[in-house]
Enzyme design. Structure first.
Site, PDB file in Angstrom:
ATOM      1  N   SER A 106     -59.654 -19.641  60.924  1.00 20.99           N
ATOM      2  CA  SER A 106     -58.223 -19.680  61.194  1.00 20.99           C
ATOM      3  C   SER A 106     -57.419 -19.352  59.940  1.00 20.99           C
ATOM      4  O   SER A 106     -57.568 -18.278  59.374  1.00 20.99           O
ATOM      5  CB  SER A 106     -57.853 -21.039  61.776  1.00 20.99           C
ATOM      6  OG  SER A 106     -56.550 -21.021  62.324  1.00 20.99           O
ATOM      7  N   ASP A 250     -51.751 -15.535  61.927  1.00 21.78           N
ATOM      8  CA  ASP A 250     -52.841 -15.931  61.039  1.00 21.78           C
ATOM      9  C   ASP A 250     -54.076 -15.092  61.374  1.00 21.78           C
ATOM     10  O   ASP A 250     -54.031 -14.257  62.291  1.00 21.78           O
ATOM     11  CB  ASP A 250     -53.091 -17.440  61.132  1.00 21.78           C
ATOM     12  CG  ASP A 250     -53.525 -17.894  62.523  1.00 21.78           C
ATOM     13  OD1 ASP A 250     -53.297 -17.151  63.502  1.00 21.78           O
ATOM     14  OD2 ASP A 250     -54.091 -18.996  62.647  1.00 21.78           O
ATOM     15  N   ASP A 254     -53.738 -17.224  66.602  1.00 22.92           N
ATOM     16  CA  ASP A 254     -53.313 -18.288  67.508  1.00 22.92           C
ATOM     17  C   ASP A 254     -52.063 -19.002  66.993  1.00 22.92           C
ATOM     18  O   ASP A 254     -51.552 -19.908  67.645  1.00 22.92           O
ATOM     19  CB  ASP A 254     -54.444 -19.285  67.794  1.00 22.92           C
ATOM     20  CG  ASP A 254     -54.930 -20.034  66.564  1.00 22.92           C
ATOM     21  OD1 ASP A 254     -54.454 -19.743  65.445  1.00 22.92           O
ATOM     22  OD2 ASP A 254     -55.802 -20.912  66.723  1.00 22.92           O
TER      23      ASP A 254
END
Length: 461
Positions: A106, A250, A254
């Site tokens: 992430s 990112d 998400d």
């Protein structure tokens, strides 16, 4: 080197000794544990696992390790290659697969990677399932397939299918977006957003797209967490172009940050607020965010005559609460939009399409739209404690101290004052209490957080 094992997945830095980072040995072990769990909990005949990854440098190595392990466990693999987290989630459901693994850390820097684990709905595993997988991994009780039962690999691309699914949402108005004649700037931090976001914007009818960092090679040009201090390049781009809006995602797409036409930050907390405002103007219903997200969502929800509910921090907790109360929109204040009409997962593609529709309908600039929402500022601090302090007991004492106010204790302790709030959460890895606060000015937010911090320090003596 770091290796973080949690109920939501396995995250670590690449390299180092076994057990000290996310290296090949540990990757195989945790994927074997996940496959063992899926095999023993399947309720249908599906034998496929979807694998997708972001563009970080270690992705290809991780992909090969994960696919080989799943084949060795007897699972067929649908490899969708470079794909966003929400794309992978949708692919699991569309394939009717038994589960999915997303290879992404992430917003973490380039030396990190992770295994994000999905169930057969394409949603993150429950806490109970995560705990069971960690137990299986610890015992290393795996049973690999015999040679004639090894799995097979199929390669598919789900990017276009994801975009098409977004275009088909009833509240995405492509004609309105086309008519608005938007110019959009984007920063995709040299990951998979660079593949999908330009294609999405073109499909939505955006007139011109100014691309910044859209080469999916994993060489992040700045800290990949989409916070204001990391976004000066796109802020400058907004000032030197005639862009109507800027979007930043990112590495796994998400989380969505929005930039105003003048280069000012719209505010990550307000991504969900704006999208919810649009959704609620067409579909009345409940909303949900986590306890550490802005009160602005509650205010906007009440403006539309609907009810707001808070969930514990963590995407799976938010989606669980959304299902429980039948929420029509929800998410997290980090720019994570969860729209059940699409799927139960944070999705920047959905967020962009709904925001552009909202902007087109409102016929305002982005800064004018932002000015119309309740103005809040957030503070984030922490209290460091000695290791022998009983943090749970300390939080109970804080609850008692502020019992005259509205208290929520589903995740730490949140104190709701009439015009501000403070949320206290203990760290699972170190003797600290994280202190989040929000008020109508930055000074007030820091001040009320500081006051509660002083109370904690006094009680800890």
């Amino acid at each position: 080197m770091s290796l973080i094992k949690s109920i939501s997945g396995i995250r670590g830095t690449i390299g180092g000794k076994a057990g000290e980072g996310l290296n090949p040995l540990d990757t195989v072990k945790f994927v074997s544990a996940y496959a063992t769990y899926i095999k023993s909990n399947k309720t249908d005949n599906s034998n496929a696992i979807v694998v997708g990854r972001d563009a970080r440098i270690s992705g290809k190595m991780m992909e090969q390790l994960v696919i080989g392990t799943l084949m060795g466990m007897g699972f067929d693999v649908v490899n969708i290659g470079l794909a966003t987290t929400p794309t992978t989630e949708l692919a699991v459901a569309m394939e009717g697969a038994a589960g999915g693994i997303i290879l992404t850390a992430s917003h973490n820097p380039r030396q990190w990677n992770a295994l994000k684990l999905l169930d057969s709905n394409g949603e993150f595993l429950s806490a109970k399932a995560g705990e069971e997988i960690l137990t299986i991994a610890e015992k290393e009780d795996f049973h690999y397939a015999e040679v004639d039962q090894l799995g097979k690999v199929t390669e598919k691309d789900y990017t276009d299918k994801h975009i098409q699914a977004v275009l088909e949402l009833a509240l995405v108005d492509v004609e309105a977006i086309k008519a608005a004649d938007f110019e959009v700037s984007i920063d995709c931090v040299n990951s998979v957003g660079g593949i999908v976001i330009p294609k999405l914007l073109k499909a939505l009818g955006v007139r011109k797209v100014n691309e910044l960092y859209c080469t999916p090679d994993g060489n992040f040009p700045h800290n990949p967490e989409p916070l204001p201090e990391h976004l000066q390049d796109i802020a400058n781009m907004m000032k030197t172009t005639s862009s109507d809006v800027g979007f930043v995602v990112d590495p796994d797409v998400d989380r969505l940050a929005i930039i105003c036409e003048n280069g000012d930050m719209f505010g990550e907390e307000y991504t969900l607020v704006a999208v919810a405002d649009y959704i609620l103007s067409h579909t009345k219903g409940n909303t949900v965010s986590n306890l550490s997200s802005s009160r602005a969502l509650r205010d906007v929800t009440h403006k539309h005559g609907c009810e707001y509910y808070a969930a514990a921090v963590g995407e799976v907790n938010v989606t669980t609460k959304m299902k429980e109360v039948g929420a029509v929109i929800g998410g997290e204040g980090n720019g994570g939009v969860i729209y059940p009409a699409s799927h139960y997962g944070r999705d920047s593609l959905v967020g962009i399409a709904l925001f552009l529709t909202h902007l087109a309908n409102e016929k305002k600039t982005v800064s004018e739209l932002r000015a119309g929402y309740p103005q809040y500022y957030m503070g984030k601090q922490k209290v460091e404690l000695t290791p022998n302090i009983d943090v749970d007991k300390l939080l109970e004492a804080v609850k008692e101290k502020y019992s005259q106010y509205e208290i929520t204790d589903i995740d730490g302790v949140k104190i709701d004052f009439p015009d501000k709030w403070v949320h206290l959460r203990k760290s699972n890895t170190e003797p600290i209490i994280r202190v989040y606060s929000e008020a109508h000015t930055q000074e007030e937010a820091m001040q009320i957080g500081g006051e509660v911090m002083n109370v904690i320090k006094e009680l800890a003596r």
